[in-house]
Design a protein around this motif. Structure first.
Motif, short mmCIF file in Angstrom:
data_model
loop_
_atom_site.label_atom_id
_atom_site.label_comp_id
_atom_site.label_asym_id
_atom_site.label_seq_id
_atom_site.Cartn_x
_atom_site.Cartn_y
_atom_site.Cartn_z
N HIS A 154 4.21 6.03 10.31
CA HIS A 154 4.59 7.34 9.76
C HIS A 154 6.09 7.62 9.88
O HIS A 154 6.67 8.28 9.05
N ASP A 155 6.72 7.08 10.95
CA ASP A 155 8.16 7.33 11.13
C ASP A 155 8.99 6.09 10.85
O ASP A 155 10.11 5.96 11.36
N LYS A 158 12.56 6.43 10.15
CA LYS A 158 13.50 6.63 11.25
C LYS A 158 14.06 5.30 11.74
O LYS A 158 15.23 5.21 12.09
N HIS A 195 13.54 10.90 7.12
CA HIS A 195 12.73 9.68 7.27
C HIS A 195 11.51 9.70 6.35
O HIS A 195 10.92 8.67 6.08
N HIS A 219 3.55 14.03 6.33
CA HIS A 219 3.01 14.29 7.68
C HIS A 219 3.70 15.47 8.37
O HIS A 219 3.25 15.92 9.41
N HIS A 220 4.79 16.00 7.77
CA HIS A 220 5.38 17.23 8.31
C HIS A 220 5.04 18.44 7.44
O HIS A 220 5.55 19.53 7.69
N ASN A 239 0.99 13.63 15.55
CA ASN A 239 2.43 13.73 15.81
C ASN A 239 2.72 14.88 16.78
O ASN A 239 3.47 14.73 17.73
FE LIG Z 1 7.83 12.16 11.14
#
Ligand SMILES: [Fe+2]
Ligand SMILES: [Fe+2]
Length: 292
Positions: A154-155, A158, A195, A219-220, A239
């Motif tokens: 998911h990240d 980043k 990201h 996801h945010h 998260n």
């Molecule tokens: Fe994230």
């Protein structure tokens, strides 16, 4: 390409800036193509163990790794597994796919020079992957393998941002921690994208399923796509839990983190969450031992 109506009105995504950053700086691990080709073979119903073995054998490191994992207590074979053919048939295609994605994530993370941040991001990924998988499995609301892969990746944006522009990425972490800024806002203020866009572009390039693409991009902001997929809500929940349980690269005050909307939407009880969290630390430590 994702339907524009999902992107524009809801979140300030900036796919164009992200694309430019990415195409200039992109240098993914050298075995990315082998890993993704193997993932493709594992998804196709026509591929044989022989086809998969042939592909994996192209990468010696990957071959050795699969043998190591298949003999680990995690998968607990009764007898030693010494050939790739045996390992593939013992693990099965689904396990193999999650192992490949973990291996890939770990490889990508190893490009981050700062050891502490590398480990923090690895633990964050694993935490999300394990809890998302357990929610999907027990609650039957999403495919457990897709949930695992989404949690893990998911990240991923980043990692790419960090690897390609460490100084600016560290500034975003400092902004989040000192000004209590939302990570997405902090990334946008420094990079002009976040990201989320990078993760989404990668998931499109790698032909991931629609559910995984949604999870990486939303996801945010799961509520924007809650009629399309439950996976972004699962990852939004895991998260937030990872912030509370301190499996995160940010410092946060647990009291300020509210995940009640996700619980309601997914119809999950707090008791279930507490049970899922029980052994997570040991599971992650075991996994880290295997993956290094
Ligand atoms: Fe994230
Ligand atoms: Fe995260």
């Amino acid at each position: 390409m994702m339907d524009k109506r999902y992107v524009k009105p809801y979140v300030n995504f900036n796919l164009n800036s992200a694309k430019v950053f990415f195409s200039v700086k992109d240098d993914l691990p050298s075995n990315t193509k082998i890993l993704l080709d193997t993932m493709g073979l594992l998804k196709s119903t026509n591929s044989s163990i022989k086809d998969i073995k042939k592909k994996i054998s192209l990468d010696q490191g990957l071959t050795a790794f699969i043998l190591k994992v298949s003999n680990s207590p995690f998968y607990g074979p009764k007898q030693d597994i010494s050939t790739l053919t045996h390992a593939i048939s013992y693990l099965g295609y689904s396990n193999l796919r999650t192992i490949l994605m973990s291996y890939f994530t770990k490889n990508l993370l190893s490009k981050i020079k700062d050891k502490n941040l590398q480990i923090a991001l690895w633990k964050h990924s694993l935490f999300n992957a394990f809890i998302a998988q357990s929610i999907a499995e027990s609650k039957n609301i999403s495919d457990p393998e897709e949930a695992y892969i989404s949690g893990l990746l998911h990240d991923i944006g980043k990692i790419v941002m960090f690897k390609n522009d460490e100084n600016r990425f560290i500034s975003t972490i400092k902004l989040v921690n000192s000004k209590n800024l939302d990570p997405i806002e902090a990334e946008h203020s420094i990079f002009n994208f976040s990201h989320l866009e990078i993760g989404y572009i990668l998931s499109v390039n790698w032909n991931f399923s629609e559910n995984i693409k949604y999870a990486l991009l939303f996801h945010h902001s799961y509520e924007k796509v809650k009629n399309e997929s439950k996976l972004p809500a699962i990852i939004s929940l895991t998260n937030k839990l990872s912030y509370i349980e301190e499996f995160s690269i940010y410092k946060s005050d647990p009291k300020t983190i509210d995940y009640s909307e996700e619980l309601k939407f997914l119809d999950i009880s707090k008791t279930f969450i507490n049970e899922s969290l029980e052994d997570i630390e040991n599971t992650i430590e075991d996994y880290i031992r295997i993956y290094g």
